[in-house]
Design a protein around this motif. Structure first.
Motif: not given
Length: 553
Positions: A14-16, A33-34, A48-50, A59-62
Motif C-alpha cells: 500500500k505504500d506510496n 510498479n511498471g 524516503k522519496f515519493s 496521504p502518505l502511506y508507509m
C-alpha cells in the motif's frame, strides 16, 4: 538480489513512499510498479522519496498505514522531508478482533533452558542483585555514602577508572606544558585498577537507585514512585533491598509495603527499612544500614543459578536513537523474537505509547477482547490530549536525530517502532507502574523517553531488555541486562563499545529477519544464564529515571 532491489524498498504494497537503502544520486533510475522515473533529488540512505506524483494534501502511506500528508506538490522521485510533509494518522475505534497469527517454528528452542535464580513467587531472575533505595530525594546523599563504603570493598567496581589519565594531565600542567601539548597527549589504552574478587560471588552487584521524587510534587507522582520501587524490590533479578526513608515525605514506607504485597502477597525477601527521623543521627542510621545490608547479602549469596524453562523469560522491547532503518531491520528482528517467546509461553512488554501513534487500530484489533482494546484506546487518547493541553502532542515526538536520519513524522517513527511487538495477540494493557501478570504480549503505558520507558519495563517485570538503536545510545538499567542492537552495520563498527548485536545484516541482504531473530534469542539465553555480559552491564550504565506522570514524550 540485483542492484535495483538493494537500492530502495517498498515496505508494504500500500505504500506510496520508498526507502533508500543507501545514498542515491539525483537522476538515479527507479523502476516501480511498471513505471520508470528518475530521482529529482539526492536521497540519503534511510530517507524516503515519493513513488508517484503527489498533490498538496495527498496521504502518505508507509508500513501500510497513514503516516503523513504532503504540504506541497512532490513529483515521483522527489525527496520527502519536513519541508513538504506533515504528520497525519487515521482515526481509530472499536473494531473486529484479529487474533489469528502465524506462530513461528520454535523447534530450535523447544528443549532449551537458561540458568537463572528461582524465586519463591515462581519467577526466575537472570541476575541476582541487592538494592539500596531512597524513598525521597533527601536520602540520596546517604545512599551515596553507602555506595562509597560498599561497592569497591565488596568487589563490585567494574567500570574503567580515569585516575591514571588525570594524573598524566596534572603532571604535564605542573611541568609547564602548553595547552596545545596537553590536548595532543595520547592516553594509554588501560582498563583502570584491578577489580577485587567478590566477597559474595553469587551476588552480581549492589545497585543504588537515586531519584528526585518522593515529596514536594503531586501525590500521584509519589504514589507511582512507591509502585515503581515495589516493582524493583519484588523483581526476580533482586534478592533483597535496603530502603532509606526520611520519615515525613509523601512517599511513605507504608505505601511502599502495600505496593509490594499487591505484587507479591507472600513476599519473603530480606528487606531492610530504616527511617532517619526514628534513627536520630545519620551516623546511627548508616551504621544500622551497613550491618543489616551486610547480613542481607549473606542471605542473598545463598542463591544459585539453576535450569529454568524459556517461558520464565519476560522481555522488554525498547528503541532509542532510532533511524530510518529501525523499522526495517532491528525492530522486526526483535518482533520475531517476541513472537518466538510468546509461542514458547513467555512474556514480552511493548511500551512507549507516543510511539504507537498511528497504529492504534491495528493494535486494538489485536487485543484479546474489547475490554482490553478499550483500555488501550482510552490510555492513548488521554495521554495525547494531556500532551496537547500542555502545548505539544504525539506529533512532536521525533527528536532532531530521528528526523535527520529519516524519521520525519511521529507516525513514521511509530509504525516502525510497533514492529518490535511482532504479530501475536495483545493479552493485557498495563498502566504505569503496573506489573505483568499474563504470558504473551503486554502493552505498557510509558513515555517514548528511552530511560523512563526502560525503567518502567523493568519495574513491570522484564528480566532482560532488548534495545534497538540506529544512532547509538548507551542506555542501560541497574538490575536487568539491556542488550543493545544496531539497525545498521556502520553503527556497530563505529560504536562497538555499546553495541552487542548487529542487525545491519538485514539491510545488506546477508541475513533474514527470522535468522536474525533466532540469533538474538540464542544470545538472550546466554545473557540470562550469566554466560554473556552485555556492554551496558560491563559499562555499569545503571540508568534509572521514574516517570513523573505529567507529560513526557
Amino acid at each position: 538480489m540485483n542492484d535495483t532491489q538493494v537500492s530502495y524498498l517498498q515496505i508494504h504494497p500500500k505504500d506510496n513512499m520508498l526507502v533508500a537503502l543507501k545514498d542515491l544520486d539525483k537522476s538515479f533510475s527507479v523502476d516501480f510498479n511498471g513505471k520508470t522515473f528518475n530521482l529529482k533529488d539526492n536521497i540519503q540512505g534511510k530517507h524516503k522519496f515519493s513513488a508517484t506524483d503527489l498533490q498538496v494534501g495527498d496521504p502518505l502511506y508507509m508500513y501500510g498505514v497513514l503516516v503523513g500528508k504532503t504540504k506541497t506538490f512532490v513529483p515521483a522521485g522527489g525527496a520527502l522531508t519536513v519541508a513538504n510533509v506533515v504528520h497525519a494518522t487515521a482515526s481509530f475505534g472499536m473494531g473486529q478482533r484479529k487474533l489469528e497469527w502465524q506462530k513461528p517454528d520454535t523447534t530450535n528452542f523447544d528443549n532449551l533452558t537458561f540458568n537463572g535464580f528461582a524465586r519463591s513467587d515462581g519467577s526466575v531472575g537472570t541476575a541476582n542483585y541487592w538494592l539500596v533505595i531512597p524513598m525521597v530525594f533527601c536520602e540520596n546523599r546517604n545512599v551515596a555514602v553507602l555506595k562509597e563504603a560498599l561497592v569497591e570493598k565488596l568487589g563490585y567496581k567494574r567500570a574503567k577508572g580515569w585516575a591514571t589519565e588525570v594524573d598524566q594531565l596534572i603532571s604535564l600542567y605542573q611541568s609547564g606544558q602548553a595547552v596545545h601539548d596537553i590536548l595532543a597527549v595520547e592516553f594509554e589504552d588501560c582498563q583502570g585498577g584491578k577489580q577485587r574478587d567478590r566477597v559474595f560471588p553469587n551476588v552480581d552487584g549492589i545497585k543504588f537507585l537515586t531519584h528526585d521524587l518522593g515529596c514536594g510534587g503531586i501525590r500521584m507522582d509519589s504514589d507511582a514512585l512507591c509502585g515503581l520501587l515495589a516493582g524493583y524490590i519484588t523483581h526476580p533479578n533482586v534478592a533483597g533491598a535496603t530502603v532509606l526513608s526520611l520519615g515525613c515525605q509523601h512517599a511513605q514506607t507504608s505505601i511502599l509495603m502495600n505496593e509490594i504485597y499487591k505484587r507479591d502477597s507472600k513476599f519473603d525477601k530480606p528487606l531492610v527499612v530504616l527511617e532517619q527521623q526514628i534513627s536520630g543521627t545519620e551516623n546511627q542510621m548508616l551504621k544500622d544500614a551497613l550491618k543489616q545490608t551486610f547480613a542481607g547479602l549473606l542471605n542473598a549469596n545463598q542463591q544459585k543459578r539453576t535450569p529454568a524453562p524459556l517461558h520464565k523469560l519476560c522481555i522488554g522491547l525498547e528503541c532509542g536513537g532510532s533511524d530510518g532503518f529501525s523499522g526495517i531491520s532491528a525492530n522486526p528482528a526483535i518482533g520475531y523474537v517476541s513472537d518466538l517467546l510468546v509461542a514458547l509461553g513467555g512474556s514480552v512488554i511493548l511500551s512507549e505509547f507516543p510511539e504507537l501513534c498511528g497504529v492504534e487500530q491495528e493494535l486494538s484489533d489485536r487485543c484479546v477482547n474489547e475490554s482490553v482494546a478499550q483500555r488501550f484506546m482510552n490510555l492513548m487518547t488521554t495521554y495525547n490530549a494531556r500532551a496537547e493541553q500542555d502545548g505539544s502532542g504525539f506529533y512532536a515526538n521525533p527528536s532532531p536525530g530521528n528526523i535527520s536520519d529519516g524519521l520525519i513524522t511521529d507516525a513514521i517513527k511509530s509504525a516502525g517502532a510497533a514492529k518490535k511487538g511482532g504479530n501475536s495477540p495483545v493479552v493485557a494493557i498495563l498502566d504505569y507502574p503496573e506489573k505483568v501478570t499474563e504470558a504473551g504480549l503486554n502493552l505498557l503505558c510509558t513515555p517514548g523517553s528511552d530511560v523512563e520507558s526502560t525503567t518502567a519495563e523493568v519495574a513491570a517485570g522484564a528480566n532482560i531488555v532488548l534495545f534497538t538503536t540506529g544512532l547509538g545510545t548507551p542506555t542501560g538499567n541497574p538490575i536487568a541486562p539491556v542488550i543493545k542492537i544496531s539497525t545498521n552495520s556502520a553503527l556497530a563498527r563505529k560504536m562497538p563499545d555499546i553495541i552487542d548485536i548487529d542487525c545491519g545484516t538485514i539491510i545488506e541482504g546477508t541475513e533474514s529477519i527470522e535468522a536474525s531473530g533466532e540469533r538474538i534469542l540464542h544470545y538472550i539465553i546466554n545473557v540470562a544464564s550469566g554466560i554473556e555480559i552485555p556492554k551496558a552491564v560491563s559499562l555499569e550504565q545503571d540508568d534509572f529515571i521514574p516517570w513523573k506522570r505529567g507529560v513526557s514524550l
